[in-house]
Design a protein around this motif. Structure first.
Motif, PDB file in Angstrom:
ATOM      1  N   THR A   1      -1.486 -19.121  -2.389  1.00  0.00           N
ATOM      2  CA  THR A   1      -2.654 -18.825  -3.229  1.00  0.00           C
ATOM      3  C   THR A   1      -2.213 -18.249  -4.574  1.00  0.00           C
ATOM      4  O   THR A   1      -2.701 -18.659  -5.629  1.00  0.00           O
ATOM      5  CB  THR A   1      -3.587 -17.831  -2.509  1.00  0.00           C
TER       6      THR A   1
ATOM      7  N   LEU B   1      -0.622  -1.153  -4.837  1.00  0.00           N
ATOM      8  CA  LEU B   1      -1.895  -1.812  -5.130  1.00  0.00           C
ATOM      9  C   LEU B   1      -3.013  -0.998  -4.491  1.00  0.00           C
ATOM     10  O   LEU B   1      -2.938  -0.652  -3.314  1.00  0.00           O
ATOM     11  CB  LEU B   1      -1.896  -3.239  -4.596  1.00  0.00           C
TER      12      LEU B   1
ATOM     13  N   GLY C   1      -6.328  -3.741  -8.122  1.00  0.00           N
ATOM     14  CA  GLY C   1      -6.647  -5.167  -8.051  1.00  0.00           C
ATOM     15  C   GLY C   1      -5.581  -6.060  -7.467  1.00  0.00           C
ATOM     16  O   GLY C   1      -4.902  -5.705  -6.507  1.00  0.00           O
ATOM     17  N   LEU C   2      -5.447  -7.225  -8.084  1.00  0.00           N
ATOM     18  CA  LEU C   2      -4.654  -8.309  -7.500  1.00  0.00           C
ATOM     19  C   LEU C   2      -3.152  -8.159  -7.744  1.00  0.00           C
ATOM     20  O   LEU C   2      -2.728  -7.689  -8.811  1.00  0.00           O
ATOM     21  CB  LEU C   2      -5.098  -9.656  -8.091  1.00  0.00           C
TER      22      LEU C   2
ATOM     23  N   MET D   1      -0.784 -16.105   1.304  1.00  0.00           N
ATOM     24  CA  MET D   1      -0.905 -15.370   0.038  1.00  0.00           C
ATOM     25  C   MET D   1      -0.004 -15.981  -1.031  1.00  0.00           C
ATOM     26  O   MET D   1      -0.388 -16.116  -2.188  1.00  0.00           O
ATOM     27  CB  MET D   1      -0.550 -13.891   0.240  1.00  0.00           C
TER      28      MET D   1
ATOM     29  N   SER E   1       0.835  -1.203   0.000  1.00  0.00           N
ATOM     30  CA  SER E   1       0.000   0.000   0.000  1.00  0.00           C
ATOM     31  C   SER E   1       0.875   1.261   0.000  1.00  0.00           C
ATOM     32  O   SER E   1       0.495   2.290  -0.546  1.00  0.00           O
ATOM     33  CB  SER E   1      -0.893   0.018   1.242  1.00  0.00           C
TER      34      SER E   1
HETATM   35  O1  PNS Z   1       1.441  -2.603   2.481  1.00  0.00           O
HETATM   36  P1  PNS Z   1       0.461  -3.683   2.793  1.00  0.00           P
HETATM   37  O2  PNS Z   1      -0.870  -3.120   3.175  1.00  0.00           O
HETATM   38  O3  PNS Z   1       0.983  -4.674   3.785  1.00  0.00           O
HETATM   39  O4  PNS Z   1       0.263  -4.499   1.415  1.00  0.00           O
HETATM   40  C1  PNS Z   1      -0.540  -5.633   1.351  1.00  0.00           C
HETATM   41  C2  PNS Z   1      -0.757  -6.009  -0.112  1.00  0.00           C
HETATM   42  C3  PNS Z   1      -1.409  -4.823  -0.863  1.00  0.00           C
HETATM   43  C4  PNS Z   1       0.567  -6.336  -0.757  1.00  0.00           C
HETATM   44  C5  PNS Z   1      -1.666  -7.255  -0.130  1.00  0.00           C
HETATM   45  O5  PNS Z   1      -2.813  -7.013   0.618  1.00  0.00           O
HETATM   46  C6  PNS Z   1      -2.046  -7.656  -1.526  1.00  0.00           C
HETATM   47  O6  PNS Z   1      -1.288  -8.342  -2.199  1.00  0.00           O
HETATM   48  N1  PNS Z   1      -3.220  -7.170  -1.988  1.00  0.00           N
HETATM   49  C7  PNS Z   1      -3.672  -7.345  -3.334  1.00  0.00           C
HETATM   50  C8  PNS Z   1      -4.908  -8.182  -3.406  1.00  0.00           C
HETATM   51  C9  PNS Z   1      -4.544  -9.601  -3.730  1.00  0.00           C
HETATM   52  O7  PNS Z   1      -3.708  -9.891  -4.558  1.00  0.00           O
HETATM   53  N2  PNS Z   1      -5.250 -10.492  -3.044  1.00  0.00           N
HETATM   54  C10 PNS Z   1      -5.044 -11.894  -3.171  1.00  0.00           C
HETATM   55  C11 PNS Z   1      -4.074 -12.367  -2.118  1.00  0.00           C
HETATM   56  S1  PNS Z   1      -3.898 -14.059  -2.178  1.00  0.00           S
END
Ligand code: PNS
Length: 161
Positions: free
Chosen positions: A108, A36, A75-76, A105, A9
């Motif tokens: 996934t 993101l 998005g993702l 994550m 973020s």
């Molecule tokens: O700086 P942060 O808030 O710790 O970042 C977290 C972030 C944005 C890297 C994480 O939440 C993310 O990858 N979000 C994107 C949404 C996504 O890909 N979701 C699926 C995760 S398996």
């Protein structure tokens, strides 16, 4: 040359992020710093444009000058990784709590999109830095300067003073 995506973020960038970006640029070559965000919502302290500006200001004269780019993606993380044509995602780990979240994550993202993740340990002196703490400290008039680059301290002062 290996190209990696470092997603987050970055509201705002802090010294823990800088540490991971410097490590990644040394180890892999080029780091795409991916902000993101959800274009439908403006949450957070800084706009996406301000975050990009603060990242550039924080890194321009450092070890990774010329070895990174900054871009915003909706998005993702895996879609950002594909759009930026990177070899893998890089994540920084501060502690075992981060590991639990990141491992889920990473599994996934590999399963749904075939995008691998590599972890980098943050340096011990940065292990408790987080953007949320930086924002809270600045909002309540505290001094976040030990956790963020000097341009970020100045930007936070401007917003919250
Ligand atoms: O700086 P942060 O808030 O710790 O970042 C977290 C972030 C944005 C890297 C994480 O939440 C993310 O990858 N979000 C994107 C949404 C996504 O890909 N979701 C699926 C995760 S398996």
């Amino acid at each position: 040359m290996t190209k990696v995506l470092y997603p987050g973020s970055f509201d705002p960038i802090h010294l823990g992020h800088v540490d991971v970006i410097e490590q990644a640029s040394r180890l892999f070559g080029h780091v795409v710093i991916a902000i993101l965000h959800n274009p439908e919502k403006h949450g957070g302290v800084f706009t996406v444009e301000q975050r990009i500006h603060l990242i550039d200001g924080a890194l321009a004269d450092g070890h990774c000058a010329g070895k990174y780019s900054v871009k915003a993606f909706p998005g993702l993380a895996v879609d950002a990784a594909k759009a930026a044509d990177v070899d893998f995602i890089v994540k920084g780990l501060r502690n075992s709590g981060d590991f639990e979240i990141e491992q889920q994550m990473a599994h996934t993202n590999l399963a749904v999109a075939g995008v691998p993740t590599v972890y980098l340990p943050c340096s011990p002196e940065r292990s408790s830095v987080s953007s949320r703490f930086v924002r809270e400290i600045a909002q309540y008039g505290g001094d976040p300067s030990s956790m963020v680059p000097s341009n970020v301290t100045a930007a936070l002062k401007e917003i919250f003073s």
